[in-house]
Design an enzyme around this catalytic site. Structure first.
Site, PDB file in Angstrom:
ATOM      1  N   GLU A  18      -9.064  -1.860   6.289  1.00  0.00           N
ATOM      2  CA  GLU A  18      -7.481  -1.966   6.957  1.00  0.00           C
ATOM      3  C   GLU A  18      -7.968  -1.948   8.520  1.00  0.00           C
ATOM      4  OE1 GLU A  18      -4.738   1.313   6.173  1.00  0.00           O
ATOM      5  OE2 GLU A  18      -3.450  -0.300   6.870  1.00  0.00           O
ATOM      6  N   GLN A  22       0.814  -1.125  -0.110  1.00  0.00           N
ATOM      7  CA  GLN A  22      -0.092  -0.046   0.183  1.00  0.00           C
ATOM      8  C   GLN A  22       0.889   1.435   0.033  1.00  0.00           C
ATOM      9  OE1 GLN A  22      -1.760   1.854   3.712  1.00  0.00           O
ATOM     10  NE2 GLN A  22      -3.709   0.789   2.892  1.00  0.00           N
TER      11      GLN A  22
END
Ligand SMILES: Cc1cc2nc3c(=O)[nH]c(=O)nc-3n(C[C@H](O)[C@H](O)[C@H](O)COP(=O)(O)OP(=O)(O)OC[C@H]3O[C@@H](n4cnc5c(N)ncnc54)[C@H](O)[C@@H]3O)c2cc1C
Length: 398
Positions: A250, A132
């Site tokens: 997340e 990410q």
């Protein structure tokens, strides 16, 4: 006559399908979680890859995903069962855990049919391991301040800038990143969410060494890297909303209780042995008091995490409950790592710790590693802001 295994206590009643699913997971773990996966032979990455391929082959890599994308559309109860059994068996993480938990659901929510068809199977099989690329040196909590830019040039984007704290970029194949595609728009309106191949010319990964000695984070530099325009996920310039979906997923992922359950075991094991606190003359009650409190917190977090997971299963972007789960899990984890060091005493600090030792229960390394828990996936202060504003209705942070 073989006895029926006892009804597991998940705090909820299992219906016939849940019970069948529970049996399937147990059977899978009994056969697939071999010594080879637990530690022997391979290095950690190979083991995580192998573990993911076994989960994938058994149809268990992404149980929360809809069936049409390779998941099982697992109910909240089935997710609870799955997480509890994985944790109880001390199963390792699949190598692509964050892509399964964050990017995959984001692609399902925002992707085109072509993007879904191409990327989702490759996430499940771990053909593509993802990292990410959101944070930048001057854009962490205030992510909308990001400065990496992507200029449209024909049917390509030309990306220039720098990311930091990019976990796993040292071995990932691809990166999902945010870049500014419309510099004239207000900060949150000019961002796009881009899927890029890490071996694109112009992308360079530089590892960052942590206080544990490991280098699990990286800086990622973009110097005129060209990525096809069709790699934008969601609307061009509208990546902020897409990113918010990822961040919600997340937080749910961070709230899973695997790690704190494992740490609780380690603490209980240490408390049963002669340790620094009993050496100091502290009574067993003192230790029991701490351990019971941790055990109660772990149990409460299991329930909160199940609720946050359930929101995801219902197809909703996880809401502020994910922030509650993330905040408490990271803070309990950090407190437990501190107690581990108290139990070990000065000897614990001197315990030789090779990089990676925290994952094997080394207390000093765990303590150091856990300093980051209240930062990653959004700091505790930011989670408190979300909870204050969105759950409690308090005035917004200016
Ligand atoms: C273990 C770990 C893994 C990570 N992995 C990745 C990754 O793979 N990819 C990625 O893009 N990033 C990753 N990060 C980066 C992470 O998202 C950032 O560290 C986080 O968003 C905080 O940003 P920052 O470090 O710039 O701190 P800052 O935002 O500069 O914060 C510094 C301090 O100020 C406080 N603060 C800031 N704003 C406010 C506010 N409005 N109100 C109250 N307090 C505030 C913070 O709580 C913190 O205490 C990771 C970080 C860690 C620790």
């Amino acid at each position: 006559m073989s006895a029926e295994p006892p009804e597991p206590d998940f705090g909820v009643t299992l219906n016939a399908q849940d019970r069948a699913f529970y049996d399937e997971v147990r059977e899978f773990l009994a056969t697939a979680l071999t010594d080879e996966i637990r530690g022997g032979g391979h290095d950690r990455l190979q083991r995580m890859r192998l573990w993911q391929s076994r989960l994938h082959n058994a149809g268990l890599a992404a149980i929360s995903w809809p069936a049409q994308f390779g998941g099982r559309a697992a109910t909240p109860v089935q997710q609870l069962v799955f997480n509890a059994e994985m944790a109880a068996a001390r199963a390792p993480e699949p190598i692509n855990r964050s892509a399964i938990n964050q990017l995959g659901p984001t692609i399902i929510q925002w992707g085109t049919d072509e993007q879904r068809a191409y990327y989702l199977p490759r996430i499940l099989s771990a053909d593509d391991v993802w990292c990410q690329g959101f944070s930048e040196p001057d854009a962490g909590s205030d992510l909308a301040a990001l400065r990496t830019k992507a200029v449209i040039d024909g049917d390509e984007l030309v990306i220039t800038g720098q990311k930091v704290w990019t976990s796993k970029a040292q071995y990932a194949d691809r990166i999902y990143l945010l870049a500014r595609t419309d510099p004239s728009a207000p900060p949150r309106d000019g961002i796009s969410y881009i899927l890029a191949d890490l071996d694109t010319p112009g992308i360079e990964v530089r590892p960052v060494r942590q206080i544990t000695g490991d280098a699990e984070f990286n800086e990622v530099y973009f110097d005129g890297a060209r990525v096809p325009l069709v790699n934008v996920l969601g609307p061009l310039h509208g990546g902020w909303r897409v990113a918010k979906s990822t961040l919600g997923y997340e937080r749910v992922g961070q709230s899973r209780t695997h790690r704190i359950e494992r740490r609780l075991d380690i603490l209980i094991g240490m408390a049963k042995q002669p340790n620094a606190l009993t050496d100091k003359g502290l009574a067993d009650e003192y230790l029991a008091d701490h351990l019971v409190r941790f055990a109660a917190q772990v149990e409460a977090l299991r329930q909160i995490a199940a609720q946050a997971t359930a929101a995801g299963v219902r197809g909703m972007s996880p809401g502020p409950e994910a922030s509650v789960a993330k905040l408490l899990t990271s803070e309990v984890d950090q407190a437990m790592a501190g107690f581990g060091l108290d139990l070990a005493g000065p000897a614990g600090i001197l315990e030789p710790g090779s990089p990676g030792a925290a994952k094997k229960g080394n207390v000093a390394q765990s303590y150091l590693l856990m300093r980051a828990a209240t930062f990653g996936a959004g700091t505790s202060e930011i989670q408190r802001n979300v909870i204050g504003e969105r759950l409690l209705g308090l005035p917004r942070d200016p």
